[in-house]
Structures are given as structure tokens and as C-alpha cells.
Motif scaffolding. Structure first.
Motif, PDB file in Angstrom:
ATOM      1  N   VAL A  35      12.142 -14.261  47.090  1.00 42.76           N
ATOM      2  CA  VAL A  35      12.370 -14.703  45.912  1.00 42.76           C
ATOM      3  C   VAL A  35      11.919 -14.183  44.581  1.00 42.76           C
ATOM      4  O   VAL A  35      12.468 -13.806  43.658  1.00 42.76           O
ATOM      5  CB  VAL A  35      12.038 -16.388  45.708  1.00 42.76           C
ATOM      6  N   ILE A  36      10.556 -13.802  44.608  1.00 42.20           N
ATOM      7  CA  ILE A  36       9.900 -13.160  43.800  1.00 42.20           C
ATOM      8  C   ILE A  36      10.625 -11.745  43.558  1.00 42.20           C
ATOM      9  O   ILE A  36      10.978 -11.354  42.407  1.00 42.20           O
ATOM     10  CB  ILE A  36       8.398 -12.723  44.014  1.00 42.20           C
ATOM     11  N   GLY A  37      11.030 -10.910  44.458  1.00 37.33           N
ATOM     12  CA  GLY A  37      11.487  -9.818  44.645  1.00 37.33           C
ATOM     13  C   GLY A  37      13.113  -9.801  43.790  1.00 37.33           C
ATOM     14  O   GLY A  37      13.247  -8.984  42.893  1.00 37.33           O
ATOM     15  N   SER A  38      13.751 -10.649  44.183  1.00 36.22           N
ATOM     16  CA  SER A  38      15.066 -11.077  43.673  1.00 36.22           C
ATOM     17  C   SER A  38      14.932 -11.297  42.223  1.00 36.22           C
ATOM     18  O   SER A  38      15.706 -10.717  41.238  1.00 36.22           O
ATOM     19  CB  SER A  38      15.480 -12.162  44.442  1.00 36.22           C
ATOM     20  N   ASN A  39      13.764 -12.244  41.502  1.00 36.34           N
ATOM     21  CA  ASN A  39      13.804 -12.486  40.451  1.00 36.34           C
ATOM     22  C   ASN A  39      13.313 -11.196  39.478  1.00 36.34           C
ATOM     23  O   ASN A  39      13.861 -10.913  38.407  1.00 36.34           O
ATOM     24  CB  ASN A  39      12.641 -13.647  40.209  1.00 36.34           C
ATOM     25  N   GLU A  40      12.405 -10.479  40.143  1.00 35.78           N
ATOM     26  CA  GLU A  40      12.199  -9.117  39.490  1.00 35.78           C
ATOM     27  C   GLU A  40      13.434  -8.310  39.338  1.00 35.78           C
ATOM     28  O   GLU A  40      13.598  -7.625  38.118  1.00 35.78           O
ATOM     29  CB  GLU A  40      11.014  -8.431  40.176  1.00 35.78           C
ATOM     30  N   LEU A  41      14.200  -8.248  40.266  1.00 40.53           N
ATOM     31  CA  LEU A  41      15.298  -7.280  40.411  1.00 40.53           C
ATOM     32  C   LEU A  41      16.218  -7.999  39.288  1.00 40.53           C
ATOM     33  O   LEU A  41      16.924  -7.077  38.154  1.00 40.53           O
ATOM     34  CB  LEU A  41      15.968  -7.237  41.649  1.00 40.53           C
ATOM     35  N   LYS A  42      16.524  -9.210  39.204  1.00 40.13           N
ATOM     36  CA  LYS A  42      17.251  -9.620  38.153  1.00 40.13           C
ATOM     37  C   LYS A  42      16.953  -9.548  36.541  1.00 40.13           C
ATOM     38  O   LYS A  42      17.699  -9.011  35.749  1.00 40.13           O
ATOM     39  CB  LYS A  42      17.332 -11.377  38.274  1.00 40.13           C
ATOM     40  N   ARG A  43      15.361  -9.503  36.540  1.00 42.36           N
ATOM     41  CA  ARG A  43      14.924  -9.193  35.155  1.00 42.36           C
ATOM     42  C   ARG A  43      15.133  -7.726  34.840  1.00 42.36           C
ATOM     43  O   ARG A  43      15.487  -7.325  33.544  1.00 42.36           O
ATOM     44  CB  ARG A  43      13.476  -9.294  35.342  1.00 42.36           C
ATOM     45  N   ALA A  44      14.932  -6.880  35.754  1.00 42.76           N
ATOM     46  CA  ALA A  44      15.080  -5.430  35.566  1.00 42.76           C
ATOM     47  C   ALA A  44      16.704  -5.131  35.020  1.00 42.76           C
ATOM     48  O   ALA A  44      16.972  -4.311  34.204  1.00 42.76           O
ATOM     49  CB  ALA A  44      14.582  -4.838  36.568  1.00 42.76           C
ATOM     50  N   GLU A  45      17.582  -5.754  35.767  1.00 43.34           N
ATOM     51  CA  GLU A  45      19.059  -5.819  35.213  1.00 43.34           C
ATOM     52  C   GLU A  45      19.360  -6.083  34.282  1.00 43.34           C
ATOM     53  O   GLU A  45      20.121  -5.602  33.365  1.00 43.34           O
ATOM     54  CB  GLU A  45      19.917  -6.268  36.563  1.00 43.34           C
ATOM     55  N   LYS A  46      18.804  -7.347  33.918  1.00 44.01           N
ATOM     56  CA  LYS A  46      18.916  -7.878  32.318  1.00 44.01           C
ATOM     57  C   LYS A  46      18.233  -6.752  31.164  1.00 44.01           C
ATOM     58  O   LYS A  46      19.011  -6.782  30.340  1.00 44.01           O
ATOM     59  CB  LYS A  46      18.136  -9.269  32.047  1.00 44.01           C
ATOM     60  N   ARG A  47      17.252  -6.213  31.486  1.00 45.63           N
ATOM     61  CA  ARG A  47      16.708  -5.309  30.663  1.00 45.63           C
ATOM     62  C   ARG A  47      17.447  -4.190  30.603  1.00 45.63           C
ATOM     63  O   ARG A  47      17.891  -3.587  29.390  1.00 45.63           O
ATOM     64  CB  ARG A  47      15.385  -5.069  31.072  1.00 45.63           C
ATOM     65  N   ALA A  48      18.043  -3.567  31.740  1.00 49.27           N
ATOM     66  CA  ALA A  48      18.925  -2.426  31.691  1.00 49.27           C
ATOM     67  C   ALA A  48      20.218  -2.812  30.930  1.00 49.27           C
ATOM     68  O   ALA A  48      20.730  -1.977  30.311  1.00 49.27           O
ATOM     69  CB  ALA A  48      19.022  -1.885  33.067  1.00 49.27           C
ATOM     70  N   GLY A  49      20.636  -4.040  31.283  1.00 53.42           N
ATOM     71  CA  GLY A  49      22.049  -4.410  30.608  1.00 53.42           C
ATOM     72  C   GLY A  49      21.848  -4.400  29.130  1.00 53.42           C
ATOM     73  O   GLY A  49      22.526  -3.846  28.291  1.00 53.42           O
ATOM     74  N   GLY A  50      20.527  -4.916  28.469  1.00 52.59           N
ATOM     75  CA  GLY A  50      20.320  -4.891  27.079  1.00 52.59           C
ATOM     76  C   GLY A  50      20.237  -3.680  26.372  1.00 52.59           C
ATOM     77  O   GLY A  50      20.722  -3.514  25.265  1.00 52.59           O
ATOM     78  N   ARG A  51      19.604  -2.662  27.433  1.00 53.45           N
ATOM     79  CA  ARG A  51      19.379  -1.313  26.951  1.00 53.45           C
ATOM     80  C   ARG A  51      20.601  -0.852  26.595  1.00 53.45           C
ATOM     81  O   ARG A  51      21.132   0.046  25.712  1.00 53.45           O
ATOM     82  CB  ARG A  51      18.562  -0.739  27.572  1.00 53.45           C
ATOM     83  N   ARG A  52      21.785  -0.879  27.372  1.00 52.41           N
ATOM     84  CA  ARG A  52      22.978  -0.436  27.322  1.00 52.41           C
ATOM     85  C   ARG A  52      23.891  -0.804  26.286  1.00 52.41           C
ATOM     86  O   ARG A  52      24.395  -0.352  25.535  1.00 52.41           O
ATOM     87  CB  ARG A  52      23.850  -0.764  28.589  1.00 52.41           C
ATOM     88  N   GLN A  53      23.674  -2.121  25.839  1.00 51.78           N
ATOM     89  CA  GLN A  53      24.293  -2.587  24.649  1.00 51.78           C
ATOM     90  C   GLN A  53      23.808  -1.958  23.379  1.00 51.78           C
ATOM     91  O   GLN A  53      24.514  -2.006  22.603  1.00 51.78           O
ATOM     92  CB  GLN A  53      24.263  -4.362  24.612  1.00 51.78           C
ATOM     93  N   LEU A  54      22.337  -1.996  23.528  1.00 48.55           N
ATOM     94  CA  LEU A  54      21.977  -1.437  22.135  1.00 48.55           C
ATOM     95  C   LEU A  54      22.357   0.269  21.962  1.00 48.55           C
ATOM     96  O   LEU A  54      22.340   0.469  20.847  1.00 48.55           O
ATOM     97  CB  LEU A  54      20.346  -1.433  22.339  1.00 48.55           C
ATOM     98  N   GLN A  55      22.696   0.816  23.317  1.00 52.06           N
ATOM     99  CA  GLN A  55      22.836   2.144  22.771  1.00 52.06           C
ATOM    100  C   GLN A  55      24.298   2.450  22.385  1.00 52.06           C
ATOM    101  O   GLN A  55      25.199   2.031  22.129  1.00 52.06           O
ATOM    102  CB  GLN A  55      22.712   2.979  24.148  1.00 52.06           C
TER     103      GLN A  55
END
Length: 55
Positions: A35-55
Motif C-alpha cells: 500500500v505504501i509503495g502504491s501510494n508513493e507511485l500514485k504521488r509520483a504520477e501526480k507530480r509528473a502529470g502536474g509537470r507535464r501540464q506546466l510545460q
């Protein structure tokens, strides 16, 4: 003799209970890690998605 056999059976039962509890703890620990690993992966995906929108 019967008392000795009874005591031995109680000790075996206690040993089995301890073993089962340890196995359950290990299983819970592994599930928590997943669960912890899954949550960390989801957070990383959200951060990456946010960066894509900013670019």
C-alpha cells in the motif's frame, strides 16, 4: 504420564499459535508495504502529470 502429555500438547498448541501470529504479522507487513509503495507511485504520477501540464 498423562500430565506430561497434556503439558506437552499445551506447549505445542502455544507454539503453533505463536507461529500463526508471526505469519499473520508478516502478511500484514507485506500488505502495508504494498500500500505504501502504491501510494508513493500514485504521488509520483501526480507530480509528473502536474509537470507535464506546466510545460
Amino acid at each position: 504420564m498423562i500430565d506430561d502429555a497434556w503439558e506437552m500438547s499445551q506447549q505445542l498448541d502455544l507454539g503453533l499459535v505463536k507461529l500463526l501470529l508471526e505469519m499473520a504479522k508478516l502478511e500484514l507487513y507485506e500488505e502495508m508495504q504494498a500500500v505504501i509503495g502504491s501510494n508513493e507511485l500514485k504521488r509520483a504520477e501526480k507530480r509528473a502529470g502536474g509537470r507535464r501540464q506546466l510545460q
